[in-house]
Design a protein around this motif. Structure first.
Motif, PDB file in Angstrom:
ATOM      1  N   THR A 155       0.814  -1.217   0.000  1.00 30.40           N
ATOM      2  CA  THR A 155       0.000   0.000   0.000  1.00 30.40           C
ATOM      3  C   THR A 155       0.848   1.267   0.000  1.00 30.40           C
ATOM      4  O   THR A 155       0.349   2.348  -0.305  1.00 30.40           O
ATOM      5  N   GLU A 184      -3.182  -6.729  -1.044  1.00 32.91           N
ATOM      6  CA  GLU A 184      -2.280  -5.627  -0.708  1.00 32.91           C
ATOM      7  C   GLU A 184      -1.672  -5.867   0.665  1.00 32.91           C
ATOM      8  O   GLU A 184      -2.375  -6.257   1.601  1.00 32.91           O
ATOM      9  N   GLU A 186      -0.265  -4.203   3.784  1.00 39.06           N
ATOM     10  CA  GLU A 186      -0.392  -2.890   4.433  1.00 39.06           C
ATOM     11  C   GLU A 186       0.970  -2.335   4.834  1.00 39.06           C
ATOM     12  O   GLU A 186       1.758  -2.986   5.510  1.00 39.06           O
TER      13      GLU A 186
END
Length: 219
Positions: A155, A184, A186
């Protein structure tokens, strides 16, 4: 792990091949980032992907594109590098003629090359694209995308921004007959530099996805 030299379109290519004892083991090749920005087969993401596939029972090859390390030739704007990847897949298939599953994994520039290889080789049954640079390269050739696969990115990626990856994934997910899984990580940057917080979760995601696909194919 044996160092190998195998024939490429512009001379020899240098690689690391990690075969399995089982003759019908699945096979995979792992493609490295951009050669002109320090990308090699020993890139940390590539190295870890290589071993993740081997732990899953794959015979795995990672290699240096032309002009990198001991690989002959010169950088060729992705055109020659695609031919290198095809030669690498030919090599692994020649060593593993009973393999029923064939995967390609790529990181960054390698993800772009891997997706092009996917279009040329119907024998590829799955793919993993890590941080595909959809902001830098045209992925519109994936029409239609011939196989299901995993797209994974961080991200906090500033090299290949998440919004561009999401746009690419959205287009692929509209296509029928395949399933594109998108995850994704983080806080991860382009290189998944934090081992515990970013690299390992990425590798765990890849392992879970590929293992599930292999299990489903045997049912």
């Amino acid at each position: 792990m044996p160092e190998i030299i195998f024939p490429g379109p512009e001379g020899r290519l240098e690689g690391r091949f990690h075969p399995q004892p089982k003759t019908d083991a699945p096979i995979a090749i792992v493609l490295h980032p951009h050669p002109q920005f320090g990308g090699t087969m020993n890139n940390k993401v590539v190295y870890n992907l290589h071993y993740a596939f081997h732990k899953m029972g794959f015979s795995v090859l990672r290699f240096n594109f032309r002009g990198v390390g001991r690989s002959q030739g010169e950088y060729d704007q992705g055109i020659g590098e695609l031919s290198d990847a095809a030669a690498a897949l030919d090599y692994v298939q020649a060593q593993s003629q009973n393999a029923r599953h064939c995967w390609v994994a790529g990181f960054s520039f390698g993800a772009w090359i891997g997706m092009q290889l996917l279009m040329r080789r119907p024998d590829i049954t799955g793919f993993v694209s890590v941080a595909p640079p959809a902001n830098l390269y045209d992925f519109s050739f994936l029409a239609p995308c011939p196989a299901s696969g995993l797209v994974i990115n961080g991200t906090a990626d500033r090299v290949a921004p998440p919004r561009d990856t999401k746009t690419l994934v959205g287009k692929l997910q509209e296509q029928r007959g395949i399933t594109i899984t998108h995850t994704e990580i983080e806080g991860a940057d382009h290189f998944f530099k934090d081992e515990e917080q970013h690299m390992q979760p990425m590798l765990n995601t890849v392992t879970e996805y590929v293992t599930r696909r292999l299990t489903e194919s045997t049912r």
